[in-house]
Design a protein around this motif. Sequence first.
Motif, PDB file in Angstrom:
ATOM      1  N   VAL A 116       0.868  -1.169   0.000  1.00  0.00           N
ATOM      2  CA  VAL A 116       0.000   0.000   0.000  1.00  0.00           C
ATOM      3  C   VAL A 116       0.909   1.224   0.000  1.00  0.00           C
ATOM      4  O   VAL A 116       1.886   1.279   0.754  1.00  0.00           O
ATOM      5  N   VAL A 117       0.581   2.197  -0.851  1.00  0.00           N
ATOM      6  CA  VAL A 117       1.362   3.425  -0.955  1.00  0.00           C
ATOM      7  C   VAL A 117       0.431   4.622  -0.861  1.00  0.00           C
ATOM      8  O   VAL A 117      -0.770   4.494  -1.099  1.00  0.00           O
ATOM      9  N   THR A 118       0.997   5.779  -0.503  1.00  0.00           N
ATOM     10  CA  THR A 118       0.216   7.017  -0.514  1.00  0.00           C
ATOM     11  C   THR A 118       0.894   8.000  -1.453  1.00  0.00           C
ATOM     12  O   THR A 118       2.119   8.144  -1.445  1.00  0.00           O
ATOM     13  N   VAL A 119       0.081   8.667  -2.248  1.00  0.00           N
ATOM     14  CA  VAL A 119       0.581   9.610  -3.243  1.00  0.00           C
ATOM     15  C   VAL A 119       1.184  10.814  -2.532  1.00  0.00           C
ATOM     16  O   VAL A 119       0.589  11.385  -1.621  1.00  0.00           O
ATOM     17  N   GLY A 120       2.385  11.185  -2.971  1.00  0.00           N
ATOM     18  CA  GLY A 120       3.064  12.357  -2.416  1.00  0.00           C
ATOM     19  C   GLY A 120       2.747  13.601  -3.226  1.00  0.00           C
ATOM     20  O   GLY A 120       1.961  13.582  -4.169  1.00  0.00           O
ATOM     21  N   LYS A 121       3.386  14.710  -2.854  1.00  0.00           N
ATOM     22  CA  LYS A 121       3.158  15.985  -3.534  1.00  0.00           C
ATOM     23  C   LYS A 121       3.970  16.115  -4.816  1.00  0.00           C
ATOM     24  O   LYS A 121       3.681  16.967  -5.644  1.00  0.00           O
ATOM     25  N   VAL A 122       5.000  15.266  -4.987  1.00  0.00           N
ATOM     26  CA  VAL A 122       5.869  15.364  -6.152  1.00  0.00           C
ATOM     27  C   VAL A 122       5.257  14.610  -7.326  1.00  0.00           C
ATOM     28  O   VAL A 122       5.049  13.397  -7.257  1.00  0.00           O
ATOM     29  N   THR A 123       4.916  15.337  -8.378  1.00  0.00           N
ATOM     30  CA  THR A 123       4.410  14.723  -9.607  1.00  0.00           C
ATOM     31  C   THR A 123       5.038  15.426 -10.795  1.00  0.00           C
ATOM     32  O   THR A 123       5.317  16.616 -10.753  1.00  0.00           O
ATOM     33  N   ARG A 124       5.292  14.676 -11.804  1.00  0.00           N
ATOM     34  CA  ARG A 124       5.743  15.211 -13.082  1.00  0.00           C
ATOM     35  C   ARG A 124       5.170  14.291 -14.124  1.00  0.00           C
ATOM     36  O   ARG A 124       5.695  13.222 -14.372  1.00  0.00           O
ATOM     37  N   ARG A 125       4.033  14.712 -14.697  1.00  0.00           N
ATOM     38  CA  ARG A 125       3.289  13.865 -15.619  1.00  0.00           C
ATOM     39  C   ARG A 125       4.195  13.166 -16.585  1.00  0.00           C
ATOM     40  O   ARG A 125       5.056  13.806 -17.119  1.00  0.00           O
ATOM     41  N   PRO A 126       4.055  11.885 -16.763  1.00  0.00           N
ATOM     42  CA  PRO A 126       3.029  10.986 -16.236  1.00  0.00           C
ATOM     43  C   PRO A 126       3.447  10.272 -14.953  1.00  0.00           C
ATOM     44  O   PRO A 126       2.871   9.251 -14.606  1.00  0.00           O
ATOM     45  N   PHE A 127       4.446  10.795 -14.246  1.00  0.00           N
ATOM     46  CA  PHE A 127       4.966  10.090 -13.073  1.00  0.00           C
ATOM     47  C   PHE A 127       4.485  10.707 -11.767  1.00  0.00           C
ATOM     48  O   PHE A 127       4.302  11.922 -11.666  1.00  0.00           O
ATOM     49  N   VAL A 128       4.313   9.826 -10.764  1.00  0.00           N
ATOM     50  CA  VAL A 128       3.891  10.225  -9.427  1.00  0.00           C
ATOM     51  C   VAL A 128       4.801   9.511  -8.433  1.00  0.00           C
ATOM     52  O   VAL A 128       5.067   8.319  -8.581  1.00  0.00           O
ATOM     53  N   VAL A 129       5.255  10.236  -7.422  1.00  0.00           N
ATOM     54  CA  VAL A 129       6.027   9.630  -6.345  1.00  0.00           C
ATOM     55  C   VAL A 129       5.063   9.290  -5.216  1.00  0.00           C
ATOM     56  O   VAL A 129       4.219  10.107  -4.855  1.00  0.00           O
ATOM     57  N   ALA A 130       5.180   8.069  -4.687  1.00  0.00           N
ATOM     58  CA  ALA A 130       4.300   7.633  -3.599  1.00  0.00           C
ATOM     59  C   ALA A 130       5.127   6.951  -2.518  1.00  0.00           C
ATOM     60  O   ALA A 130       6.053   6.194  -2.818  1.00  0.00           O
ATOM     61  N   ASP A 131       4.806   7.252  -1.263  1.00  0.00           N
ATOM     62  CA  ASP A 131       5.503   6.661  -0.123  1.00  0.00           C
ATOM     63  C   ASP A 131       4.946   5.270   0.172  1.00  0.00           C
ATOM     64  O   ASP A 131       3.731   5.066   0.131  1.00  0.00           O
ATOM     65  N   ILE A 132       5.841   4.340   0.491  1.00  0.00           N
ATOM     66  CA  ILE A 132       5.417   2.984   0.844  1.00  0.00           C
ATOM     67  C   ILE A 132       4.913   3.000   2.288  1.00  0.00           C
ATOM     68  O   ILE A 132       5.644   3.388   3.195  1.00  0.00           O
ATOM     69  N   VAL A 133       3.660   2.596   2.490  1.00  0.00           N
ATOM     70  CA  VAL A 133       3.059   2.541   3.820  1.00  0.00           C
ATOM     71  C   VAL A 133       3.292   1.164   4.424  1.00  0.00           C
ATOM     72  O   VAL A 133       3.687   1.036   5.580  1.00  0.00           O
ATOM     73  N   ARG A 134       3.038   0.115   3.621  1.00  0.00           N
ATOM     74  CA  ARG A 134       3.277  -1.252   4.092  1.00  0.00           C
ATOM     75  C   ARG A 134       3.495  -2.162   2.886  1.00  0.00           C
ATOM     76  O   ARG A 134       3.108  -1.841   1.762  1.00  0.00           O
ATOM     77  N   GLY A 135       4.095  -3.311   3.155  1.00  0.00           N
ATOM     78  CA  GLY A 135       4.331  -4.293   2.099  1.00  0.00           C
ATOM     79  C   GLY A 135       5.611  -4.018   1.336  1.00  0.00           C
ATOM     80  O   GLY A 135       6.416  -3.169   1.719  1.00  0.00           O
ATOM     81  N   GLU A 136       5.769  -4.754   0.243  1.00  0.00           N
ATOM     82  CA  GLU A 136       6.956  -4.644  -0.593  1.00  0.00           C
ATOM     83  C   GLU A 136       6.561  -4.592  -2.066  1.00  0.00           C
ATOM     84  O   GLU A 136       6.628  -5.599  -2.774  1.00  0.00           O
ATOM     85  N   PRO A 137       6.115  -3.417  -2.536  1.00  0.00           N
ATOM     86  CA  PRO A 137       5.772  -3.311  -3.951  1.00  0.00           C
ATOM     87  C   PRO A 137       6.995  -3.597  -4.822  1.00  0.00           C
ATOM     88  O   PRO A 137       8.130  -3.350  -4.408  1.00  0.00           O
ATOM     89  N   LYS A 138       6.726  -4.110  -6.011  1.00  0.00           N
ATOM     90  CA  LYS A 138       7.806  -4.472  -6.936  1.00  0.00           C
ATOM     91  C   LYS A 138       7.634  -3.738  -8.268  1.00  0.00           C
ATOM     92  O   LYS A 138       6.522  -3.372  -8.641  1.00  0.00           O
ATOM     93  N   LYS A 139       8.741  -3.569  -8.961  1.00  0.00           N
ATOM     94  CA  LYS A 139       8.681  -2.958 -10.287  1.00  0.00           C
ATOM     95  C   LYS A 139       7.772  -3.797 -11.179  1.00  0.00           C
ATOM     96  O   LYS A 139       7.865  -5.027 -11.178  1.00  0.00           O
ATOM     97  N   GLY A 140       6.862  -3.136 -11.883  1.00  0.00           N
ATOM     98  CA  GLY A 140       5.932  -3.823 -12.761  1.00  0.00           C
ATOM     99  C   GLY A 140       4.577  -4.093 -12.136  1.00  0.00           C
ATOM    100  O   GLY A 140       3.645  -4.516 -12.830  1.00  0.00           O
ATOM    101  N   ASP A 141       4.444  -3.859 -10.829  1.00  0.00           N
ATOM    102  CA  ASP A 141       3.154  -4.064 -10.158  1.00  0.00           C
ATOM    103  C   ASP A 141       2.103  -3.102 -10.707  1.00  0.00           C
ATOM    104  O   ASP A 141       2.405  -1.947 -11.015  1.00  0.00           O
ATOM    105  N   GLY A 142       0.878  -3.571 -10.797  1.00  0.00           N
ATOM    106  CA  GLY A 142      -0.242  -2.706 -11.139  1.00  0.00           C
ATOM    107  C   GLY A 142      -0.626  -1.899  -9.911  1.00  0.00           C
ATOM    108  O   GLY A 142      -0.571  -2.399  -8.791  1.00  0.00           O
ATOM    109  N   VAL A 143      -1.019  -0.638 -10.119  1.00  0.00           N
ATOM    110  CA  VAL A 143      -1.408   0.233  -9.016  1.00  0.00           C
ATOM    111  C   VAL A 143      -2.874   0.588  -9.178  1.00  0.00           C
ATOM    112  O   VAL A 143      -3.294   1.034 -10.259  1.00  0.00           O
ATOM    113  N   PHE A 144      -3.657   0.405  -8.099  1.00  0.00           N
ATOM    114  CA  PHE A 144      -5.106   0.587  -8.167  1.00  0.00           C
ATOM    115  C   PHE A 144      -5.595   1.507  -7.054  1.00  0.00           C
ATOM    116  O   PHE A 144      -5.036   1.538  -5.968  1.00  0.00           O
ATOM    117  N   GLN A 145      -6.676   2.236  -7.369  1.00  0.00           N
ATOM    118  CA  GLN A 145      -7.284   3.136  -6.395  1.00  0.00           C
ATOM    119  C   GLN A 145      -8.590   2.555  -5.912  1.00  0.00           C
ATOM    120  O   GLN A 145      -9.358   2.027  -6.630  1.00  0.00           O
TER     121      GLN A 145
END
Length: 100
Positions: free
Chosen positions: A71-100
């Motif tokens: 689980v991640v939370t979206v941070g204030k840093v964005t530069r379309r099409p990229f968003v920086v998000a802080d890891i809250v828990r777990g171990e996300p991996k490169k290539g993972d799908g991100v869902f809201q």
Amino acid sequence: MPGCSIFQKGKKKWSRNSEPLAMVNLGPQRVGTVTLVNEQEHFVLIDTGIAGVPAPGTALKCLTDDAESGVVTVGKVTRRPFVVADIVRGEPKKGDGVFQ
């Protein structure tokens, strides 16, 4: 007009003032894909592609093969099409799908 002949007398006709359509819950919406994971600083970089950028503070789920990897939370840093998000828990991996 040929299109008007489909209406029959006594039947309810369509109008712009008819009842609004019900909101349909389509389930989790895909936001993007994890493109970079920085485990030391506990953040991920998400490529949103052409999708809209979620608001800062929004919680997102990362999924690997339909299993939640983090689980991640979206941070204030964005530069379309990229968003920086802080890891809250777990171990996300490169290539993972991100869902809201």
